[in-house]
Design a protein around this motif. Structure first.
Motif, PDB file in Angstrom:
ATOM      1  N   ARG A  13     -18.908  12.131  16.643  1.00  0.00           N
ATOM      2  CA  ARG A  13     -19.371  13.403  16.063  1.00  0.00           C
ATOM      3  C   ARG A  13     -19.992  14.185  17.192  1.00  0.00           C
ATOM      4  NH1 ARG A  13     -16.796  13.662  12.284  1.00  0.00           N
ATOM      5  NH2 ARG A  13     -16.562  11.777  11.087  1.00  0.00           N
TER       6      ARG A  13
ATOM      7  N   TYR B 134     -10.523   6.909   0.316  1.00  0.00           N
ATOM      8  CA  TYR B 134     -10.037   7.593   1.510  1.00  0.00           C
ATOM      9  C   TYR B 134     -11.159   7.868   2.501  1.00  0.00           C
ATOM     10  CZ  TYR B 134      -5.578   8.170  -0.790  1.00  0.00           C
ATOM     11  OH  TYR B 134      -4.385   7.921  -1.415  1.00  0.00           O
TER      12      TYR B 134
ATOM     13  N   ARG C 247      -7.201   5.283  11.417  1.00  0.00           N
ATOM     14  CA  ARG C 247      -8.385   6.110  11.201  1.00  0.00           C
ATOM     15  C   ARG C 247      -9.632   5.270  11.071  1.00  0.00           C
ATOM     16  NH1 ARG C 247      -8.394  11.147  10.241  1.00  0.00           N
ATOM     17  NH2 ARG C 247     -10.267  10.996   9.000  1.00  0.00           N
ATOM     18  N   GLY C 248      -9.397   4.014  10.764  1.00  0.00           N
ATOM     19  CA  GLY C 248     -10.548   3.172  10.447  1.00  0.00           C
ATOM     20  C   GLY C 248     -11.575   3.091  11.553  1.00  0.00           C
TER      21      GLY C 248
ATOM     22  N   GLN D 112     -13.746   6.949  13.594  1.00  0.00           N
ATOM     23  CA  GLN D 112     -14.540   7.943  12.876  1.00  0.00           C
ATOM     24  C   GLN D 112     -15.868   8.197  13.544  1.00  0.00           C
ATOM     25  OE1 GLN D 112     -14.282   9.679   9.742  1.00  0.00           O
ATOM     26  NE2 GLN D 112     -12.170   9.435  10.307  1.00  0.00           N
TER      27      GLN D 112
ATOM     28  N   VAL E 251       0.878  -1.157   0.000  1.00  0.00           N
ATOM     29  CA  VAL E 251       0.000   0.000   0.000  1.00  0.00           C
ATOM     30  C   VAL E 251       0.916   1.207   0.000  1.00  0.00           C
ATOM     31  CG1 VAL E 251      -1.691   1.259   1.385  1.00  0.00           C
ATOM     32  CG2 VAL E 251      -1.784  -1.229   1.275  1.00  0.00           C
TER      33      VAL E 251
ATOM     34  N   SER F 178       2.817   4.658   0.608  1.00  0.00           N
ATOM     35  CA  SER F 178       3.009   5.260   1.923  1.00  0.00           C
ATOM     36  C   SER F 178       2.046   6.407   2.180  1.00  0.00           C
ATOM     37  CB  SER F 178       4.455   5.723   2.108  1.00  0.00           C
ATOM     38  OG  SER F 178       4.858   6.477   1.005  1.00  0.00           O
ATOM     39  N   TYR F 179       1.658   7.131   1.144  1.00  0.00           N
ATOM     40  CA  TYR F 179       0.683   8.208   1.335  1.00  0.00           C
ATOM     41  C   TYR F 179      -0.628   7.628   1.862  1.00  0.00           C
ATOM     42  CZ  TYR F 179      -2.684  11.844   0.226  1.00  0.00           C
ATOM     43  OH  TYR F 179      -3.678  12.774   0.306  1.00  0.00           O
ATOM     44  N   ARG F 180      -1.062   6.561   1.261  1.00  0.00           N
ATOM     45  CA  ARG F 180      -2.339   5.946   1.651  1.00  0.00           C
ATOM     46  C   ARG F 180      -2.216   5.311   3.031  1.00  0.00           C
ATOM     47  NH1 ARG F 180      -6.848   4.615  -0.984  1.00  0.00           N
ATOM     48  NH2 ARG F 180      -6.051   5.315  -2.984  1.00  0.00           N
ATOM     49  N   ARG F 181      -1.069   4.714   3.283  1.00  0.00           N
ATOM     50  CA  ARG F 181      -0.804   4.113   4.580  1.00  0.00           C
ATOM     51  C   ARG F 181      -0.994   5.124   5.704  1.00  0.00           C
ATOM     52  NH1 ARG F 181       3.728  -0.328   5.055  1.00  0.00           N
ATOM     53  NH2 ARG F 181       3.214  -0.800   2.903  1.00  0.00           N
ATOM     54  N   LYS F 182      -0.436   6.310   5.508  1.00  0.00           N
ATOM     55  CA  LYS F 182      -0.526   7.333   6.544  1.00  0.00           C
ATOM     56  C   LYS F 182      -1.969   7.756   6.773  1.00  0.00           C
ATOM     57  CE  LYS F 182       3.955   9.345   5.581  1.00  0.00           C
ATOM     58  NZ  LYS F 182       4.593  10.288   4.684  1.00  0.00           N
TER      59      LYS F 182
ATOM     60  N   ASP G 197       7.273   3.454  -3.430  1.00  0.00           N
ATOM     61  CA  ASP G 197       5.959   3.690  -2.810  1.00  0.00           C
ATOM     62  C   ASP G 197       5.806   2.899  -1.520  1.00  0.00           C
ATOM     63  OD1 ASP G 197       3.800   3.883  -5.779  1.00  0.00           O
ATOM     64  OD2 ASP G 197       5.179   5.318  -4.875  1.00  0.00           O
TER      65      ASP G 197
ATOM     66  N   SER H  89     -14.562  16.589  14.925  1.00  0.00           N
ATOM     67  CA  SER H  89     -13.816  16.484  13.673  1.00  0.00           C
ATOM     68  C   SER H  89     -12.579  17.368  13.649  1.00  0.00           C
ATOM     69  CB  SER H  89     -14.709  16.842  12.494  1.00  0.00           C
ATOM     70  OG  SER H  89     -14.910  18.236  12.478  1.00  0.00           O
TER      71      SER H  89
ATOM     72  N   THR I 211      -4.681   5.864   6.349  1.00  0.00           N
ATOM     73  CA  THR I 211      -5.620   4.863   6.833  1.00  0.00           C
ATOM     74  C   THR I 211      -5.245   4.263   8.187  1.00  0.00           C
ATOM     75  OG1 THR I 211      -4.490   3.210   5.510  1.00  0.00           O
ATOM     76  CG2 THR I 211      -6.478   4.134   4.584  1.00  0.00           C
TER      77      THR I 211
END
Lengths: 176, 574
Positions: A80, B293, A73-74, A77, A62, A64-68, B76, A100, A70
């Motif tokens: 609220r 995302y 964070r899952g 969320q 995955v 690294s941008y996406r790793r950071k 990546d 938020s 997700t």
């Protein structure tokens, strides 16, 4: 300086899985794959435990941008928390989602956007230096100065917010 | 052809824009070579170290659009250390001097500095398009320079970059005279932006077709944006959280109902499920939907949303949709061409919520599917064989089983037959990533059947050097091969050294290569740069009798300009 011979391969430093085979012989070529699955309790049908995925650098692939984005964070969320915000002298209230925001600076920046109370960020550092003072009502019904407790605790205990203008604070009375 | 004046040739060449075609044309004869190079508008450089700026400009003096790619793909996944290379600065400096007519720059996996961005913004009067994908090294100060100085900017597209957000007001640096924007994407930025500046920017750029905002842009802004950007076809939301009983929510929902032009939707970087119905009015027209995302949307909500999207062709989602959710996608989205399913919790103890069943369902319902990226818990040979039968049109097929050596859980067999079926059936396959337990057999199938294959990614697979040889011998169109953690060594590497000149690059890490093998290759092939990445001083270059040391990471690529001058200490070009 020691010579590189057969015996010293054991001391070779490498990135990779612990215990992986290091000789050039054909017989050990399968060891790398087997080691991975042995670490993770063998390849059986069950999918127990995602920790097998942690063992190798850069796996799963995955980026690294996406790793950071997700990691972690899952699951969080859910929270609220819309609370009312009033500002002295403004006839209507606003609502803001404190769940938020990611901290006090973000919260006070949001106040500036909503009410135009520029400079309120200073109140975090020195409550006396800003023209505006943010306070909140907590679960006990007490009015507290924003910024004293850790952010997460604040988010959980804040029921409503108020932005006071400085002249009022001189008449501080803890119960009003 | 001898009597064809050059002006006529040039006019005809204008109609040919594909790089491959233009490259072919330049080989016909000297005249064609000259006419072609002088009229070339767009140049694509897939490896920034294969050539240098001086030679680029010498051959294509009138280049106006340049695409550059820097680091290898495995960067990546953190396999390439920081500082490896891919610096764009020398390119911008050289172009600033020699090609003031530059209009477009597209960079992928490169290191970009604020100084470079500043120089770019001041050097090219007609500059109109900057696209940065997976880049790093710059901050919002650099973006401020681009915003302030590029008078004719049409496109600023930042995709998945690592940007140092200085929380300045870069967006406010677009001058009042900036009215030419067509595409603006700053979703990857982390910091606050000036919302009223954004509103005014949108209002004065009537040609805006694509706008993707970041998390700092709240729900309340969306309705204002929609009203002021009537030509918008691509929207990326920021924070999508609000009180669904409020006036604001209902106003947005009406605005969305009136919005017939939006065909592409993404973002939801922060989201409250109760707000999702606001976008339902858009769904019927959506061609492209990226919710990868949007970790705040649970499986059921996802399914409800997608259930409205009958025209969808491109879908990027998280695996929390589950196999059942994918069945709904298969029923609803019969026009689907591209699907990416990402793991929502790649390192946690939860399951990847999709298995082979979801994939089989999709392939049954979506016969037009040609591009797939699928992270899953498990895969079976039977499923892959079914997929191969139902979807013979795959061009890109990337399967990632989270446990990379997991066999077929039902038969306990390796997945050789399944992937074999894929390569046999999908005759147009250009890109393939394999995973799961795999022996040499799968490589035999790939080498035998994957005639159009250009890129192959392999991890934790194969039993012997033969595997790698099957691929190198069989895949005539192979351009990029990247291998990690496979038992391939010098014998495979050195069998056919000429092959690497027909390819862009080869990456091998955690395999069985030795320093001696790499040195031999470098000696035989002077037109290749054979780079060893030596982190943590694993390999000692001196003394000489250490050629049997294992090489942890090797990256080789063909080049016309020899070893690169900017290699850091830990990279050795042999």
């Amino acid at each position: 300086m020691a010579k590189m011979g057969v015996g010293l391969e054991i001391t070779e430093l490498r990135l990779g899985l612990p215990g992986g085979g290091s000789s050039c012989d054909g017989g050990e070529k399968k060891e790398r794959k087997r080691v991975f699955s042995e670490i993770n309790g063998g390849c059986n049908g069950s999918s127990a435990g995602g920790d097998r995925n942690m063992q190798a650098v850069g796996w799963p692939p995955v980026c690294s941008y996406r790793r950071k984005k997700t990691i972690g964070r899952g699951n969080d969320q859910a929270f609220r928390a819309y609370v009312k915000v009033s500002m002295d002298g403004v006839p209507f209230l606003r609502k803001i989602d404190i769940g938020s925001r990611d901290g006090y600076p973000a919260l006070l920046a949001a106040f500036e956007e909503l009410f135009g109370c520029f400079g309120i960020g200073e109140a975090l550092e020195d409550a006396d230096s800003s023209e505006y003072v943010p306070i909140y009502e907590d679960k006990d019904g007490d009015w507290m100065l924003v910024g004293d407790v850790p952010w997460k605790i604040f988010v959980e205990s804040c029921k409503r917010l108020r932005i006071m203008k400085r002249p009022d604070t001189k008449l501080t009375n803890y119960n009003w | 052809m001898n009597f064809c004046p050059e002006e006529v040739l040039e006019h005809i060449f204008e109609f040919v824009t594909s790089h491959k075609d233009r490259n072919s044309m330049s080989l016909v004869c000297k005249t064609w070579y000259q006419v072609e190079r002088e009229s070339r508008y767009g140049v694509f450089i897939g490896n920034c170290y294969a050539i240098n700026p001086v030679r680029l400009i010498k051959r294509f003096p009138r280049v106006r659009s340049l695409t550059l790619k820097g680091k290898p793909h495995f960067a990546d996944f953190n396999l390439v250390p920081h500082g490896w290379g891919g610096f764009v600065d020398p390119w911008i400096k050289a172009l600033a001097k020699a090609c003031p007519g530059l209009e477009e720059l597209r960079l992928k996996r490169m290191v970009v500095s604020d100084e470079s961005l500043d120089l770019l913004s001041r050097s090219f009067v007609n500059f109109r398009s900057l696209v940065l994908v997976s880049c790093e090294g710059f901050s919002t100060d650099g973006l401020a320079a681009v915003a302030a100085n590029c008078r004719n900017l049409q496109e600023l597209d930042l995709q998945e970059n690592d940007v140092d957000d200085r929380r300045g007001h870069w967006l406010s640096c677009f001058p009042e005279s900036c009215t030419s924007l067509v595409s603006l994407n700053f979703a990857c930025l982390k910091g606050e932006i000036n919302l009223s500046a954004l509103e005014r920017l949108v209002a004065r750029n009537p040609n805006l077709r694509s706008l993707r905002v970041n998390r700092a842009v709240p729900f309340e802004m969306l309705q204002k944006i929609l009203i002021k950007a009537p030509k918008l076809t691509d929207l990326g939301t920021g924070s999508f959280v609000h009180d669904s009983d409020s006036e604001t929510y209902h106003t947005l929902k009406s605005a969305m109902t009136n919005c017939k032009s939006i065909s592409s939707l993404s973002g939801f970087l922060d989201v409250a499920s109760c707000c999702l119905p606001a976008v339902y009015p858009l769904c019927a027209n959506l061609i492209s939907l990226n919710l990868s995302y949007a970790s705040g949307i649970n499986g059921n909500e996802l399914v409800k949303l997608i259930g409205h999207c009958k025209k969808l062709q491109h879908l990027w989602i998280l695996d929390c949709i589950g196999d059942d959710g994918l069945r709904v996608v298969a029923d609803t989205c019969n026009e689907l061409e591209e699907l990416r399913v990402f793991p929502s919790d790649p390192f946690g103890p939860g399951n990847a919520a999709v298995t082979e069943q979801g994939l089989v369902a999709i392939c049954s319902g979506c016969p037009k599917l040609h591009s797939l990226l699928y992270f899953c818990q498990q895969m079976t040979n039977a499923a892959l064989i079914t997929v191969a039968k139902n979807c013979p049109n795959f061009i890109r097929f990337r399967l990632c089983i989270l446990d990379p050596v997991r066999p077929d859980p039902i038969t306990m067999q390796p997945l050789d037959e399944g992937f074999g079926a894929i390569v046999q059936s999908c005759k147009r396959l250009k890109r393939l990533s394999i995973s799961g337990r795999l022996t040499d057999s799968v490589f035999f199938y790939i080498g035998t059947y994957a005639e159009q294959l250009e890129m192959l990614s392999v991890a934790f697979a194969g039993d012997s050097d033969n595997a790698m040889l099957y691929v190198l011998n069989g895949c005539k169109k192979l351009r990029k091969l990247e291998i990690r953690d496979c038992p391939f060594g010098n014998m495979a590497l050195l069998k056919d050294v000429g092959k690497y000149e027909t390819m862009r690059s080869l990456w091998m890490s955690s395999c069985e290569l030795t320093l001696g093998g790499c040195k031999t290759l470098a000696r035989k092939m002077p037109m290749l740069n054979v780079e060893i990445i030596n982190e943590n001083d694993q390999v000692e270059i001196i003394p000489d009798n250490n050629d049997r040391q294992k090489v942890e990471k090797m990256y080789l690529y063909r080049t016309l300009v020899g070893p690169r001058p900017d290699a850091p200490d830990f990279v050795w070009t042999l």
